[in-house]
Design an enzyme around this catalytic site. Structure first.
Site, mmCIF file in Angstrom:
data_model
loop_
_atom_site.group_PDB
_atom_site.id
_atom_site.type_symbol
_atom_site.label_atom_id
_atom_site.label_comp_id
_atom_site.label_asym_id
_atom_site.label_seq_id
_atom_site.Cartn_x
_atom_site.Cartn_y
_atom_site.Cartn_z
ATOM 1 C CB THR A 144 31.079 15.193 18.551
ATOM 2 O OG1 THR A 144 30.004 16.366 19.085
ATOM 3 C CG2 THR A 144 31.465 14.231 18.537
ATOM 4 N N GLY A 145 31.947 17.679 20.719
ATOM 5 C CA GLY A 145 32.262 17.685 22.332
ATOM 6 C C GLY A 145 33.314 18.630 22.957
ATOM 7 C CG ASN A 146 34.939 21.421 26.624
ATOM 8 O OD1 ASN A 146 34.584 22.335 25.463
ATOM 9 N ND2 ASN A 146 34.239 21.106 27.703
ATOM 10 N N GLY A 204 34.944 26.642 18.014
ATOM 11 C CA GLY A 204 35.354 25.994 19.293
ATOM 12 C C GLY A 204 36.910 25.356 17.850
ATOM 13 N NE ARG A 218 33.820 27.589 21.739
ATOM 14 C CZ ARG A 218 33.194 26.299 21.024
ATOM 15 N NH1 ARG A 218 32.656 26.449 20.283
ATOM 16 N NH2 ARG A 218 34.356 25.443 21.894
ATOM 17 C CB THR A 258 30.091 18.583 16.201
ATOM 18 O OG1 THR A 258 29.548 20.314 17.097
ATOM 19 C CG2 THR A 258 30.974 19.318 14.897
#
Length: 366
Positions: free
Chosen positions: A247-249, A226, A224, A196
């Site tokens: 940014t990431g999960n 996020g 989905r 992202t």
């Protein structure tokens, strides 16, 4: 001053600090576009973030931003984005955008032309078309079609299913509920899965903005959304305080919102009592439960960006040692920092009066 390296995490204290643009990952062209908007075009912070993220969408940065990559399980690319104005606290966001390439522009249109905060799906693209932002029959490309075909040939690996039948670790769907229970370690997330762009900006007037844009997880389950378009989770900005983004999960990050809000409430309460500082805003808004909001509010009561980010990251990594992600923050004075976990290092970009040509910096992860 020059950058100061502190063990595994970078924190920067600069001489001439603002205006400033801070961006996740090695996206120097997007950062430069935002910087030019601030300094040469005399745009405000919101303009800079929209311009910078738009540049990344057009360039399809690392295949993680914009159209034409990272298809979902149906083979379709969808987009998430948000923009926040720290001067007015207005927000615009879009999720699961299906037919418009410029997600950050649609997010700005939501903020400018509606009283809503978040629009999603095909109806968000219909709104975009009505606002003159175009209509694309598909956000797919030959690249995304190839990615989808290869994924299907690999029996749909990796994917984001669990506790279903047939076995999602070796078979494609359709899936149905199963009685077995497994523990998710979210090992489908890696540095190449989704990167992202998150951007923070402070303009010449001291006004602050933050924003994000992404095409999300590769092979995500259709529908989905996020953390990127969720205000306070993907990013947050507030004049007089600062901004933060991640940014990431995002699926993991959002699981800690309530937990982090409780930590924030009690730590801030203790700080207010001992330091005798003014905390009326905090008590009026203590029901907020969002991670990037948490980091920004810690800066409001005096924490430097590095300490705020480290505190926000700690509970996530305690519960999910496999977590992979990073955060950036900047305070009103232009001091900035980055923290990361689950990777060897994390690149991010900074442009300010000291780094006019855009500097790509590296934080060592813990």
């Amino acid at each position: 001053m020059v950058p100061i390296l502190l063990l595994n995490i970078l924190v920067f204290v600069c001489g001439d600090k603002t205006p400033i643009v801070v961006t996740t990952w090695s996206y120097p062209n997007a950062t430069r576009a935002a910087w030019i908007e601030l300094t040469q075009n005399h745009g405000n912070a919101v303009d800079a973030v929209v311009t910078g993220c738009s540049a990344c969408e057009t360039a399809q940065c690392r295949g993680a931003v914009g159209f034409g990559s990272k298809p979902d399980e149906s083979g379709n690319t969808t987009l998430d984005a948000m923009i926040m104005d720290g001067k007015t606290m207005d927000v615009g966001a879009v999720g699961c955008l299906t037919n418009t390439k410029s997600a950050i522009a649609v997010a700005k249109a939501v903020m400018k032309y509606t009283k809503h905060t978040l629009l999603v799906g095909e109806k968000a693209s219909r709104f975009a078309a009505d606002m003159g932002l175009g209509w694309d029959s598909s956000l797919s490309s030959s690249k995304s079609e190839s990615q989808y075909s290869e994924w299907k040939q690999k029996t749909c690996q990796p994917n984001f299913w669990e506790n279903v039948t047939p076995d999602p670790s070796s078979s494609c769907g359709p899936y149905h509920p199963d009685n077995t229970t497994t523990s998710s370690i979210m090992d489908s997330i890696d540095i190449d899965n989704h990167d992202t762009i998150a951007m923070l900006a402070i303009d010449q007037n001291g006004d602050i903005s933050s924003g994000t844009s992404t095409n999300g997880l590769n092979h995500k389950i259709p529908g989905r959304v996020g953390d990127s378009p969720i205000v306070g989770a993907g990013s947050y900005a507030m004049n007089g305080v600062g901004a933060a983004a991640s940014t990431g999960n995002g699926d993991i990050m959002m699981r800690f919102l309530r937990y982090l809000s409780k930590i924030h409430f009690y730590t801030t309460l203790i700080y207010c009592i001992h330091a005798l500082v003014e905390c009326n805003f905090f008590f009026k808004h203590s029901s907020f439960t969002l991670l990037r909001f948490h980091a920004v509010m810690m800066m409001q009561v005096g924490m430097d960006p590095l300490t705020a980010l480290t505190t926000a990251m700690r509970p996530i990594t305690q519960y999910y040692p496999m977590f992979r992600g990073a955060m950036i923050a900047v305070n009103q004075d232009g001091d900035y920092a980055a923290v990361c976990h689950g990777m060897e290092s994390f690149d991010f970009c900074v442009a300010n009066p000291t780094n006019r040509n855009v500097q790509v910096l590296t934080a060592k992860c813990v």
